[in-house]
Write a protein that holds these residues in place. Sequence first.
Motif, PDB file in Angstrom:
ATOM      1  N   ALA A 114       0.822  -1.499   0.002  1.00  0.00           N
ATOM      2  CA  ALA A 114      -0.009   0.049  -0.043  1.00  0.00           C
ATOM      3  C   ALA A 114       0.827   1.186   0.079  1.00  0.00           C
ATOM      4  N   LYS A 119       8.508   2.840   8.795  1.00  0.00           N
ATOM      5  CA  LYS A 119       8.515   3.901  10.135  1.00  0.00           C
ATOM      6  C   LYS A 119       8.865   2.715  11.533  1.00  0.00           C
ATOM      7  N   ARG A 122       5.767   1.568  13.192  1.00  0.00           N
ATOM      8  CA  ARG A 122       5.296   0.171  12.397  1.00  0.00           C
ATOM      9  C   ARG A 122       5.924  -0.933  12.649  1.00  0.00           C
TER      10      ARG A 122
HETATM   11  N1  GLN Z   1       3.362   6.368   2.215  1.00  0.00           N
HETATM   12  C1  GLN Z   1       2.347   6.680   3.255  1.00  0.00           C
HETATM   13  C2  GLN Z   1       2.285   6.129   4.537  1.00  0.00           C
HETATM   14  O1  GLN Z   1       2.877   5.028   4.745  1.00  0.00           O
HETATM   15  C3  GLN Z   1       0.868   6.652   2.606  1.00  0.00           C
HETATM   16  C4  GLN Z   1       0.639   5.450   2.142  1.00  0.00           C
HETATM   17  C5  GLN Z   1      -0.685   5.295   1.394  1.00  0.00           C
HETATM   18  O2  GLN Z   1      -1.579   6.052   1.648  1.00  0.00           O
HETATM   19  N2  GLN Z   1      -1.246   4.065   0.980  1.00  0.00           N
HETATM   20  O3  GLN Z   1       1.787   6.770   5.604  1.00  0.00           O
END
Ligand code: GLN
Length: 270
Positions: A114, A119, A122
């Motif tokens: 996605a 991060k 995450r």
């Molecule tokens: N790259 C952004 C995130 O990980 C948005 C990813 C998305 O909206 N699919 O927060």
Amino acid sequence: MKKNLLKIAALSLAAIMSIGVLSSCGEEQQSDDNNTSADASPSATEKLVMGTNAAFEPFEFTTTNGLVGEFDGIDVAIALEIAKSMNKELVIEDMEFDGLLASVQTGKVDMAVAGMTIKPERLESVDFSIPYYTASQVIVVGADNTDITCAEDLKSDKKVGVVLGYTGDSIVTDTLMIDESNITRANRGIDVVQDVKNGKLDAVVIDSYTGRALAEKNGLKVVEDPEVFETEEYAIAVKKGNTELLESINKVLNELISSGKIEEFAQQYN
Ligand code: GLN
């Protein structure tokens, strides 16, 4: 007890049936043969379930004739390659971006593809593949806007839109510390971008590729600020400890990166 009796009955029946054919033929062997044929029904194709938020062009979006049903985009093309390499059927579960990590954790989906940025917070709940794309955040403003030329300008009482839970949300909220009353959070980038178009918002902070795609489609422009918006890396998230799937994913990603395929997908969808 009952089971044994049944077994004896079955064996006797088999013995009776084999008399006159070949008396030395073992009953056991015959009953084994029966079992094998009973179990030999063809097994259904295994599925590889991808969770995504299909409102993130050019990585995932819906269209009338997509790569997988109505779904199309760079991430869908990548996921198809992964499924193909595992001999599995790709199934796509479309959901809000905010729900993706929990769906990976509970096993509702096998992987989240996605445009998801790696991060540290995450990484506490999921494992990430190797990165497959580098992006950053940009500011989308009206075509005639002249008073927003960098991220800092957003702090002077500007109405700013973000997508809930995206990187842009945390930058606007935590890094720029924009007043809550000036922040609008939507579930899809297009919703806040529409609000820039119709003048309800001054700007939207969103991922670079999606921001550029949405700006172009809506006659808006993009402002960059590399000093504030650091580069971020997109990767695929899997359930913690699912090294088997992670290794299959990394193998395909490595191949797609080194063969230039990902760049090809990106150009195709831009
Ligand atoms: N790259 C952004 C995130 O990980 C948005 C990813 C998305 O909206 N699919 O927060």
